[in-house]
Design a protein around this motif. Structure first.
Motif, PDB file in Angstrom:
ATOM      1  N   ALA A 404       0.823  -1.210   0.000  1.00 22.81           N
ATOM      2  CA  ALA A 404       0.000   0.000   0.000  1.00 22.81           C
ATOM      3  C   ALA A 404       0.859   1.264   0.000  1.00 22.81           C
ATOM      4  CB  ALA A 404      -0.933  -0.009   1.206  1.00 22.81           C
ATOM      5  N   ALA A 405       2.036   1.204   0.648  1.00 24.12           N
ATOM      6  CA  ALA A 405       2.902   2.385   0.720  1.00 24.12           C
ATOM      7  C   ALA A 405       3.357   2.809  -0.671  1.00 24.12           C
ATOM      8  CB  ALA A 405       4.103   2.092   1.612  1.00 24.12           C
ATOM      9  N   VAL A 406       3.690   1.840  -1.525  1.00 22.33           N
ATOM     10  CA  VAL A 406       4.100   2.166  -2.892  1.00 22.33           C
ATOM     11  C   VAL A 406       2.949   2.840  -3.642  1.00 22.33           C
ATOM     12  CG1 VAL A 406       4.855   1.195  -5.094  1.00 22.33           C
ATOM     13  CG2 VAL A 406       5.793   0.305  -2.955  1.00 22.33           C
ATOM     14  N   CYS A 407       1.735   2.289  -3.467  1.00 16.20           N
ATOM     15  CA  CYS A 407       0.566   2.871  -4.144  1.00 16.20           C
ATOM     16  C   CYS A 407       0.273   4.268  -3.621  1.00 16.20           C
ATOM     17  CB  CYS A 407      -0.648   1.957  -3.960  1.00 16.20           C
ATOM     18  SG  CYS A 407      -0.456   0.319  -4.686  1.00 16.20           S
ATOM     19  N   LEU A 408       0.408   4.466  -2.300  1.00 15.73           N
ATOM     20  CA  LEU A 408       0.169   5.789  -1.727  1.00 15.73           C
ATOM     21  C   LEU A 408       1.199   6.804  -2.231  1.00 15.73           C
ATOM     22  CD1 LEU A 408      -0.758   4.805   1.924  1.00 15.73           C
ATOM     23  CD2 LEU A 408      -2.224   6.046   0.347  1.00 15.73           C
ATOM     24  N   ASP A 409       2.443   6.369  -2.358  1.00 16.48           N
ATOM     25  CA  ASP A 409       3.470   7.292  -2.853  1.00 16.48           C
ATOM     26  C   ASP A 409       3.228   7.630  -4.315  1.00 16.48           C
ATOM     27  OD1 ASP A 409       5.960   8.740  -2.277  1.00 16.48           O
ATOM     28  OD2 ASP A 409       6.818   7.414  -3.783  1.00 16.48           O
ATOM     29  N   ASN A 410       2.779   6.638  -5.088  1.00 17.77           N
ATOM     30  CA  ASN A 410       2.430   6.935  -6.488  1.00 17.77           C
ATOM     31  C   ASN A 410       1.293   7.949  -6.550  1.00 17.77           C
ATOM     32  OD1 ASN A 410       4.343   5.160  -7.432  1.00 17.77           O
ATOM     33  ND2 ASN A 410       2.915   3.458  -7.665  1.00 17.77           N
ATOM     34  N   ALA A 411       0.286   7.760  -5.685  1.00 15.69           N
ATOM     35  CA  ALA A 411      -0.836   8.707  -5.649  1.00 15.69           C
ATOM     36  C   ALA A 411      -0.363  10.088  -5.212  1.00 15.69           C
ATOM     37  CB  ALA A 411      -1.930   8.183  -4.724  1.00 15.69           C
ATOM     38  N   ARG A 412       0.570  10.115  -4.245  1.00 18.41           N
ATOM     39  CA  ARG A 412       1.106  11.414  -3.814  1.00 18.41           C
ATOM     40  C   ARG A 412       1.834  12.112  -4.953  1.00 18.41           C
ATOM     41  NH1 ARG A 412       5.637  13.575  -3.088  1.00 18.41           N
ATOM     42  NH2 ARG A 412       6.745  11.631  -3.536  1.00 18.41           N
ATOM     43  N   ARG A 413       2.657  11.358  -5.676  1.00 20.28           N
ATOM     44  CA  ARG A 413       3.382  11.949  -6.796  1.00 20.28           C
ATOM     45  C   ARG A 413       2.412  12.468  -7.861  1.00 20.28           C
ATOM     46  NH1 ARG A 413       8.875  10.171  -7.373  1.00 20.28           N
ATOM     47  NH2 ARG A 413       9.516   8.887  -5.606  1.00 20.28           N
ATOM     48  N   PHE A 414       1.362  11.668  -8.123  1.00 20.08           N
ATOM     49  CA  PHE A 414       0.381  12.103  -9.115  1.00 20.08           C
ATOM     50  C   PHE A 414      -0.328  13.369  -8.651  1.00 20.08           C
ATOM     51  CE2 PHE A 414      -4.070  12.161 -10.485  1.00 20.08           C
ATOM     52  CZ  PHE A 414      -3.884  12.259 -11.853  1.00 20.08           C
TER      53      PHE A 414
END
Length: 789
Positions: A404-414
């Protein structure tokens, strides 16, 4: 005594009566396990008279493990006890008890081995009659059930196990006894002797005689909880891979994590992110302000014992959440641990939550991506879950949160990139309705929703000389910062080309050349196509004097014209190729626009969606534009609510223009001969018209100079016909048209030059001046600010 048929008579024994050289019948028991028949060999072997033993439990005569006989004096005999199942006259289970000599005990017969196999099998084995009544159960079944075999003999499953799962097992036993077809099933139940539910695999099969008749039903059950738990963990991780990260929204991704965990793994989960993460910013070390991004609970949450989504809090230093934020590892705790009790004493909110549901264990983890802590996750199990979290649960939770952390960081970057792109695009779009005397305008821009991000849709309203206005709407391929940058390039190019007053078809031709030349060379990147290649654009020029609108488009949807009576039509306009293809030419159409008519310019995202094609969307747009509305702003809202109620995969630009006419009272024009003597007459006529407009004090002197210079240049350097026109609106525009395509140039005259200073004076005394080319020549114009009387 019940009649059991003729029993075998074996009297062979040793002189002392304590050992045998052949098997003998000892006793027969009834369905309750009590001795109902006692043989003479049994009396000689064990020392009991019939009157002493009949009616007593058989277990009284056997060793603790039931393998051999016990003499009346208490010693164990060198014999082997063997029980054969019987049915009495009432078809109830009984047993024939025999004693085997020591030699046979050492070399058991096949039946004995089969009995041992049944008794010592670690799987639960039970035999039922075709009516579902228990005939026999092995030792494993006794351990699981919690009571001995003889207590359940003759009973159905539902008589000693209660609940719907056991009712289903009984139905299957009866069905197998009736059909003779084996069945398999899985059961997840907590048995009376268990502290938690276990997973059981059941095989139910018929026991048939040589003729194929079902004489009994066998049940074999195995506890596969370890495999089941492993399978569930793998299923949880698999589900997380498919459900977490479906969107590029930070809060949405956090909620996806919470929904996966509850209720199958935990009773409560909260996902708290550092406040800046939700805005797309990478957090700096030392931040401790958390915002509740998502939560999920298996029970309704009391208002006093939980944070709402979006609430901000700072965990106390004694909290495991604070240690996770500081870079600590995941933690597993019993809520009765001293450090947890100390934390809850300083954190009334979490303490009230734990007390409300009797929480007994927790897991706290940092959300760490690329070495940076983004937030924390807290999981609780309540009193309704008897099993506390264990080390295996901690391991799977770490795997889950790291995904989930990887997905959250991707969402943050987006979110961060989307914010940049949106800020860039909004900085390039008009900031509000453009005030212009020729038109009333209203506009909307709606970014794409979901993971698509900000696109390249844009619009603009460009004031042009002669009270005219340029209208433009375009759509750049792609989304994100690249699309916004491409949109900015096109918008600036259109404004530059409009500033030199090109007609729509020529403007698009030049714009197409600009886009074509912007393609990177082959050695830069073969697969990189700039967002402005393939972009679409529509450019229009509305002239309130002639009440005409010249339009051209490059692959863009044609505008919709709404007449004052409410009827609508799609403007008949040649499509032209998208920008950057450099193929077909562009063509201009010039329909007449009645004063009060409405012109709608838009991008295809407004009319095209997953649910319908663009033609159906155009029909819906025409219907929405025909509805009465108190203002253009209200009509924009009506259109968007009808055709675009939710953000879609494409962004939307909408520009509405209500046309106004310029009255004859604000116009003055004269056809002039190519005679220098007419210059003075032209100045006089202009002064008279300015006096009629009440502008003789404000503009007369400057206007006389402008008219003298422009008319003189037309007579000296151009060919006829010559036409002088004044347009009064917010500015006073002086136009001189002639039949020549030669444009005058501003230059600085030398001291010895007799001329060359006229245009310099015009440029200095007016706000702006320029040249507009027409099909028959050119028009030189100059504008000056006025103060209307």
């Amino acid at each position: 005594m019940e009649h059991f048929g003729e029993l075998p008579d074996r009297r062979t024994r040793q002189p002392d009566g304590t050992s045998l050289d052949a098997s003998v019948t000892v006793a027969v028991t009834d369905s309750r396990g009590l001795v109902a028949y006692w043989s003479r060999e049994a009396q000689d072997l064990l020392g009991y008279a019939p009157t002493e033993i009949i009616g007593s439990p058989l277990a009284r005569l056997l060793s603790p493990d039931g393998s051999t006989f016990r003499h009346r004096d208490g010693r164990l005999l060198d014999t082997r006890a063997h029980l054969f199942p019987l049915l009495d006259a009432r078809q109830e289970q009984a047993a024939l008890v025999t004693a085997l000599p020591a030699s046979e005990a050492l070399t058991p017969r096949d039946n004995t081995l089969k009995q041992w196999m049944f008794e010592l099998q670690p799987r639960v084995l039970t035999i039922f009659d075709p009516n579902g009544r228990t005939l026999s159960a092995n030792a494993a079944a006794e351990r699981v059930a919690g009571f001995p075999d003889h207590e359940v003999r003759g009973q159905r499953v539902t008589e000693f196990f209660l609940g719907p799962p056991f009712e289903e097992v009984e139905r299957r036993i009866l069905r197998v006894g009736k059909t003779g077809n084996p069945e398999s099933t899985e059961l997840f139940v907590r048995l009376p002797e268990e502290t938690r539910a276990h997973a059981w695999g059941l095989d139910i099969f018929p026991l048939k005689d040589v003729d194929g008749r079902v004489c009994a039903v066998g049940l074999a059950a195995e506890d596969y909880s370890t495999q089941y738990n492993t399978r569930e963990r793998l299923a949880l991780l698999s589900e997380a891979r498919t459900r977490i990260g479906m969107t590029l929204d930070v809060a949405g991704t956090a909620q996806e994590l919470a929904d996966v965990v509850v209720p199958r793994f935990a009773d409560f989960v909260s996902v708290d992110l550092l406040d800046v993460v939700l805005r797309g910013v990478l957090p700096a070390p030392g931040l401790a302000v958390l915002r509740r991004a998502a939560q999920s609970c298996s029970r309704p949450l009391p208002r006093s014992a939980v944070l709402d989504s979006g609430d901000v809090h700072t965990p106390p230093p004694s909290s495991p959440l604070a240690r996770c934020l500081a870079g600590g590892p995941a933690e597993l705790h019993d809520l009765k641990a001293p450090d947890i009790i100390r934390w809850l004493a300083e954190d009334p909110l979490h303490a009230a939550h734990a007390d409300a549901f009797g929480a007994h264990s927790l897991i706290a983890l940092p959300i760490r991506a690329h070495g940076v802590v983004l937030g924390t996750v807290l999981l609780l199990r309540y009193a309704t879950s008897p099993d506390p979290f264990g080390p295996d649960d901690l391991t799977i939770t770490e795997d889950l949160v790291s995904r989930a952390a990887v997905c959250l960081d991707n969402a943050r970057r987006f979110t961060h990139e989307r914010g940049i792109a949106l800020a860039l695009q909004r900085s390039l779009l008009p900031r509000g309705p453009t005030v212009h005397p020729a038109v009333e305008t209203a506009s909307r821009y709606v970014p794409a929703g979901g993971s698509a991000g900000t696109g390249g849709d844009w619009f603009d309203v460009i004031p042009l000389p002669g009270a005219r206005v340029g209208l433009v709407v375009g759509d750049v391929v792609g989304h994100g910062i690249g699309a916004s940058a491409a949109m900015g390039r096109l918008r600036m190019a259109v404004r530059t080309l409009a500033d030199i007053d090109l007609p729509p078809d020529e403007l698009l031709t030049h714009l197409d050349d600009i886009v074509t030349h912007s393609v990177p060379p082959d050695d830069v990147a073969d697969d990189v196509i700039p967002g402005d290649v393939g972009a679409t654009c529509l450019y229009a020029v509305y002239n309130p004097v002639s009440r005409s609108c010249a339009l051209a488009r490059a692959g863009h949807p044609a505008p919709i014209l709404v007449h004052p009576d409410g009827t609508t039509q799609v403007v008949d306009l040649p499509a032209g190729p998208p920008l950057g293809l450099g193929s077909l030419p562009f063509e201009t159409a010039e329909p007449q626009i009645t004063e009060g008519s409405l012109l709608a310019l838009f991008t295809d995202g407004l009319c095209k969606s997953r649910d319908h094609d663009i033609d159906e969307g155009i029909r819906a747009l025409r219907q929405a534009l025909a509805r009465p509305a108190p203002s253009l702003e209200a009509l924009c809202d009506t259109v968007l609510n009808t055709l675009h109620p939710q953000p879609d995969a494409d962004d939307v630009a909408l520009l509405l223009i209500r046309a106004r006419g310029l009255g004859q009272d604000n116009l003055a024009s004269w056809d002039l001969p190519s005679d220098p003597a007419i210059v003075a007459e032209a100045r006089r006529r202009v002064c008279d018209r300015l006096a009629a407009w009440g502008l003789e004090d404000d503009a007369a002197f400057i206007t006389e100079l402008v008219v003298s210079e422009l008319v003189t240049n037309a007579i000296r350097y151009a060919t006829g016909p010559i036409r002088l026109r004044l347009i009064k609106e917010q500015t006073l525009t002086c136009e001189v048209s002639d039949g020549s395509s030669i444009s005058p140039h501003l230059r600085r005259a030398r001291l010895s030059d007799e001329g060359g200073r006229g245009l310099l004076l015009v440029a200095q005394l007016t706000e702006r001046w320029g040249t507009r080319y027409t099909r028959t020549g050119k028009t030189i114009w100059a504008e000056q600010l006025i103060h209307a009387a």
